[in-house]
Write a protein that holds these residues in place. Structure first.
Motif, mmCIF file in Angstrom:
data_model
loop_
_atom_site.group_PDB
_atom_site.id
_atom_site.type_symbol
_atom_site.label_atom_id
_atom_site.label_comp_id
_atom_site.label_asym_id
_atom_site.label_seq_id
_atom_site.Cartn_x
_atom_site.Cartn_y
_atom_site.Cartn_z
ATOM 1 N N MET A 1 31.493 30.680 58.553
ATOM 2 C CA MET A 1 30.765 31.349 57.472
ATOM 3 C C MET A 1 31.445 32.676 57.145
ATOM 4 N N ALA A 2 31.730 32.909 55.860
ATOM 5 C CA ALA A 2 32.358 34.159 55.442
ATOM 6 C C ALA A 2 31.548 34.784 54.314
ATOM 7 N N ASN A 3 31.372 36.082 54.410
ATOM 8 C CA ASN A 3 30.672 36.833 53.378
ATOM 9 C C ASN A 3 31.673 37.406 52.377
ATOM 10 N N TRP A 4 31.454 37.119 51.109
ATOM 11 C CA TRP A 4 32.320 37.596 50.047
ATOM 12 C C TRP A 4 31.699 38.803 49.363
ATOM 13 N N GLY A 5 32.575 39.728 48.925
ATOM 14 C CA GLY A 5 32.166 40.852 48.100
ATOM 15 C C GLY A 5 33.043 40.912 46.873
ATOM 16 N N PHE A 6 32.439 41.084 45.707
ATOM 17 C CA PHE A 6 33.187 41.142 44.450
ATOM 18 C C PHE A 6 33.275 42.582 43.971
ATOM 19 N N LEU A 7 34.471 43.034 43.639
ATOM 20 C CA LEU A 7 34.667 44.298 42.945
ATOM 21 C C LEU A 7 34.805 43.970 41.461
ATOM 22 N N GLY A 8 33.736 44.152 40.719
ATOM 23 C CA GLY A 8 33.716 43.796 39.310
ATOM 24 C C GLY A 8 32.863 42.564 39.078
ATOM 25 N N ALA A 9 32.235 42.529 37.899
ATOM 26 C CA ALA A 9 31.357 41.413 37.551
ATOM 27 C C ALA A 9 31.615 40.986 36.116
ATOM 28 N N GLY A 10 32.890 40.942 35.733
ATOM 29 C CA GLY A 10 33.262 40.572 34.382
ATOM 30 C C GLY A 10 33.166 39.081 34.125
ATOM 31 N N VAL A 32 28.049 42.353 45.280
ATOM 32 C CA VAL A 32 28.811 42.571 44.051
ATOM 33 C C VAL A 32 28.678 44.043 43.670
ATOM 34 N N ALA A 33 29.812 44.681 43.416
ATOM 35 C CA ALA A 33 29.818 46.076 42.969
ATOM 36 C C ALA A 33 30.242 46.115 41.510
ATOM 37 N N SER A 34 29.430 46.754 40.689
ATOM 38 C CA SER A 34 29.714 46.833 39.264
ATOM 39 C C SER A 34 29.009 48.033 38.671
ATOM 40 N N ALA A 35 29.626 48.597 37.625
ATOM 41 C CA ALA A 35 28.967 49.686 36.906
ATOM 42 C C ALA A 35 27.766 49.186 36.128
ATOM 43 N N GLY A 36 27.697 47.888 35.913
ATOM 44 C CA GLY A 36 26.559 47.284 35.212
ATOM 45 C C GLY A 36 25.681 46.514 36.184
ATOM 46 N N VAL A 66 38.929 40.905 44.001
ATOM 47 C CA VAL A 66 39.162 41.997 43.062
ATOM 48 C C VAL A 66 39.206 41.427 41.651
ATOM 49 N N ALA A 67 38.193 41.743 40.862
ATOM 50 C CA ALA A 67 38.049 41.188 39.513
ATOM 51 C C ALA A 67 38.094 42.294 38.471
ATOM 52 N N LEU A 68 38.952 43.273 38.665
ATOM 53 C CA LEU A 68 39.040 44.432 37.788
ATOM 54 C C LEU A 68 40.200 44.275 36.813
ATOM 55 N N HIS A 69 40.325 45.207 35.851
ATOM 56 C CA HIS A 69 41.441 45.147 34.927
ATOM 57 C C HIS A 69 42.752 45.282 35.705
ATOM 58 N N ASN A 70 43.830 44.818 35.116
ATOM 59 C CA ASN A 70 45.093 44.653 35.839
ATOM 60 C C ASN A 70 45.611 45.926 36.497
#
Length: 328
Positions: A1-10, A32-36, A66-70
């Motif tokens: 079992m692995a816990n995932w964390g997302f940087l960005g929610a685009g 999930v970490a996001s400004a929104g 990592v789901a942020l801009h390039n």
């Protein structure tokens, strides 16, 4: 079992990666970490954050996507690695081969996995194509034609902004270059012609066309754009036959797809979710199970080729249009 964390929610995180993690055996979308906040909650994680660093400080998170801009990829992928997390980072992994080298070094120093999320490389058709070419199914490759014309980004989208790593070359051009390098056995090419066009003064490129020469082998003609005329084509010609992919050549998944090999046999691949295959591969790698990952040396080879194309194009002009001649 692995816990995932997302940087960005685009858009990609919401439409593709979050569903893949939810469907993956043994995976949990923990944070999930996001400004929104609303966008973060829409991904259905166990926890949300408004600070990227707060997510990295969460000891329960094991794998960071990592789901942020390039232009933010290197900074936050390295921070995640230094925080002891394994990292799956959107493509392009870095904006240059130098950035990719630095990220690979950080991965090695921390002992944490670093994977570029070039999702189509996990599609069974892509893997079959690479295997057939490596086995010499078309003989010696002499010519490649690759084209990826994608949807035009909405006004204000980061793809318009060169400071954020926008542009057609980094976006859809990436797929065409990756497939071309695979066809030529990941040899290093020479850029003999390259041109880019721009949406407006100071924007990122909206289109690019270039020729790659592979010394002692052959050449490739590649075109890419983000102007709205959608097309995906890829053909490999060799001394013993021709290999072609049905459209969409690079982004198959939601529908059955076909590959016609140098032997003239057409292979049919059922609809599949390549994002889920990619997430499962990362899960398996972290758990020490058998897995398939895209080698980082191939990630770097794509970055180095994009470097060479951008260098050959030269600086963007003051006005709208082509940097060194029309695309034609």
């Amino acid at each position: 079992m692995a816990n995932w964390g997302f940087l960005g929610a685009g858009s990609i995180a919401g439409s593709s990666l979050a569903p893949a993690v939810h469907a993956c055996r043994g995976a949990t979308l923990h944070s999930v970490a996001s400004a929104g906040p609303e966008r973060a909650r829409a991904l259905r994680p166990l926890r949300t954050h408004t600070s990227y660093q707060e997510l990295l400080d969460d000891e329960d998170v094991e794998i960071v996507y990592v789901a942020l801009h390039n232009s933010a990829h290197r900074r936050w992928a390295e921070r995640a690695l230094l925080a002891g997390k394994h990292v799956l980072c959107e493509k392009p992994l870095g904006l240059s081969a130098a950035e990719v080298d630095a990220m690979i070094d950080t991965s090695a120093r921390t002992g944490r996995l670093l994977v570029e999320a070039a999702w189509n490389r996990w599609h069974p058709r892509t893997r079959a194509m690479e295997d057939l070419l490596a086995a010499g199914s078309v003989g010696t490759v002499t010519e490649v034609t690759a084209r990826f014309d994608g949807l035009a980004p909405a006004p204000g989208n980061y793809r318009h902004d060169p400071a954020l790593g926008g542009g057609a070359l980094y976006d859809v051009g990436y797929y065409a270059v990756s497939a071309t390098l695979a066809a030529f056995g990941w040899r290093t090419p020479r850029v003999t012609r390259a041109v880019q066009e721009y949406w407006y003064p100071g924007s990122a490129d909206r289109a690019a066309a270039f020729r790659l020469e592979f010394p002692g082998r052959g050449s490739a003609e590649i075109r890419c754009s983000l102007v709205g005329d959608v097309a995906e084509e890829f053909t490999v010609t060799g001394t013993a036959g021709v290999l072609g992919l049905s459209a969409p050549a690079f982004c198959a998944g939601a529908a059955p797809s076909r590959l016609t090999g140098g032997d003239g046999v057409t292979r049919v691949f059922p609809a599949v979710d390549p994002y889920r295959l990619m997430v499962q591969a990362v899960e398996d790698a972290v758990a020490g199970r058998p897995h398939h990952l895209v080698p980082l040396e191939q990630t770097r080879a794509v970055a180095a080729t994009l470097d060479a194309v951008r260098s050959a194009c030269g600086p963007a002009p003051v006005g709208v249009g082509a940097a060194n001649g029309p695309l034609g």
